[in-house]
Motif scaffolding. Structure first.
Motif, PDB file in Angstrom:
ATOM      1  N   ILE A  29      48.210  42.752  47.519  1.00  0.00           N
ATOM      2  CA  ILE A  29      47.476  41.483  47.419  1.00  0.00           C
ATOM      3  C   ILE A  29      48.139  40.607  46.366  1.00  0.00           C
ATOM      4  O   ILE A  29      48.363  41.034  45.234  1.00  0.00           O
ATOM      5  N   ASP A  30      48.447  39.349  46.736  1.00  0.00           N
ATOM      6  CA  ASP A  30      49.031  38.437  45.758  1.00  0.00           C
ATOM      7  C   ASP A  30      48.204  37.164  45.580  1.00  0.00           C
ATOM      8  O   ASP A  30      48.614  36.249  44.865  1.00  0.00           O
ATOM      9  N   ASP A  31      47.037  37.116  46.219  1.00  0.00           N
ATOM     10  CA  ASP A  31      46.186  35.950  45.994  1.00  0.00           C
ATOM     11  C   ASP A  31      44.711  36.335  45.882  1.00  0.00           C
ATOM     12  O   ASP A  31      44.173  36.397  44.794  1.00  0.00           O
ATOM     13  N   PHE A  32      44.049  36.634  47.023  1.00  0.00           N
ATOM     14  CA  PHE A  32      42.611  36.858  46.990  1.00  0.00           C
ATOM     15  C   PHE A  32      42.181  38.135  47.711  1.00  0.00           C
ATOM     16  O   PHE A  32      42.729  38.500  48.742  1.00  0.00           O
ATOM     17  N   PHE A  81      45.428  39.743  41.274  1.00  0.00           N
ATOM     18  CA  PHE A  81      44.826  38.871  42.277  1.00  0.00           C
ATOM     19  C   PHE A  81      43.410  38.529  41.840  1.00  0.00           C
ATOM     20  O   PHE A  81      42.905  39.049  40.848  1.00  0.00           O
ATOM     21  N   GLU A  82      42.758  37.657  42.609  1.00  0.00           N
ATOM     22  CA  GLU A  82      41.410  37.201  42.274  1.00  0.00           C
ATOM     23  C   GLU A  82      40.405  37.746  43.283  1.00  0.00           C
ATOM     24  O   GLU A  82      40.610  37.647  44.494  1.00  0.00           O
ATOM     25  N   TYR A  83      39.324  38.329  42.761  1.00  0.00           N
ATOM     26  CA  TYR A  83      38.210  38.747  43.602  1.00  0.00           C
ATOM     27  C   TYR A  83      37.338  37.531  43.892  1.00  0.00           C
ATOM     28  O   TYR A  83      36.948  36.810  42.974  1.00  0.00           O
ATOM     29  N   GLY A 138      43.743  40.685  50.896  1.00  0.00           N
ATOM     30  CA  GLY A 138      44.913  39.821  50.959  1.00  0.00           C
ATOM     31  C   GLY A 138      45.143  39.336  52.377  1.00  0.00           C
ATOM     32  O   GLY A 138      44.224  38.857  53.037  1.00  0.00           O
TER      33      GLY A 138
END
Length: 200
Positions: A29-32, A81-83, A138
């Motif tokens: 995962i590199d974003d959400f 990443f962001e949850y 992701g």
């Protein structure tokens, strides 16, 4: 697309298979990490705070959830990443949801992004039934998380079709933008309520 998930081809995974499969994808995962919660009650027997709530120990339930703050903060700070969780809420608020909001408040304080959306905001997407419980790891996989009638987790359906995942991620972003920050919602709508009854 979210309202069509249950009709799409998927691979069924048992509870342990689901946890293992999703966990193995976290590193990519590199974003959400997206989560959509729609049901108004679940069984959370492995949670000390939930068990205290079910015993009628409301003060104890809140204290037990608060104890997780440090560990949760370290967890959220350690990932790249962001949850992002969208919690759909029906009125009147269920006893379970009143308890869950205490746990979610701790998670938000620790660093998880959580927004609340009134059920009326998604009624137009639910002509064929309630939106599913969804986890999107992701861009690697989407899981329709399953529960039995009592709210006990019983596995998940995994979808890896990139077109489906992309469409659902876009819809989740729209729901997120419509939602209210958890902290302000809880302060206004949950904190004034009397302690919930110890039943679902």
């Amino acid at each position: 697309m979210l309202n069509r998930i249950s009709d799409l081809p998927a691979t069924f995974l048992g509870p342990e298979e689901y946890r293992s499969d999703a966990g193995a994808r976290f590193a990519a995962i590199d974003d959400f990490f997206w989560k959509l919660e729609r049901r108004q009650s679940f069984q959370e027997e492995d949670d000390d705070g939930y068990r205290a709530f079910m015993r009628g120990d409301w003060d104890g339930a809140q204290r037990m959830e608060a104890r997780a703050l440090g560990a949760l903060r370290r967890r959220f700070e350690s990932v790249g990443f962001e949850y992002r969780r969208v919690r759909i809420v029906e009125r009147p608020v269920s006893p379970y949801l009143q308890w869950e909001m205490q746990a979610l408040r701790v998670r938000a304080e620790a660093g998880e992004g959580i927004r609340v959306l009134d059920a009326e905001a998604v009624h137009g997407q639910e002509e064929g039934g309630l939106l599913p419980e969804v986890v999107i790891v992701g861009t690697g996989a989407l899981y329709e998380v399953g529960y039995d009638q009592a709210g006990v987790h019983n596995g998940a359906r995994r979808i890896v079709d990139q077109e489906v995942i992309g469409a659902c991620r876009a819809e989740m972003a729209v729901l997120w933008d419509k939602g209210e920050d958890l902290a302000s919602y809880v302060t206004r709508e949950i904190d004034p309520l009397p302690p919930p009854l110890a039943q679902l």
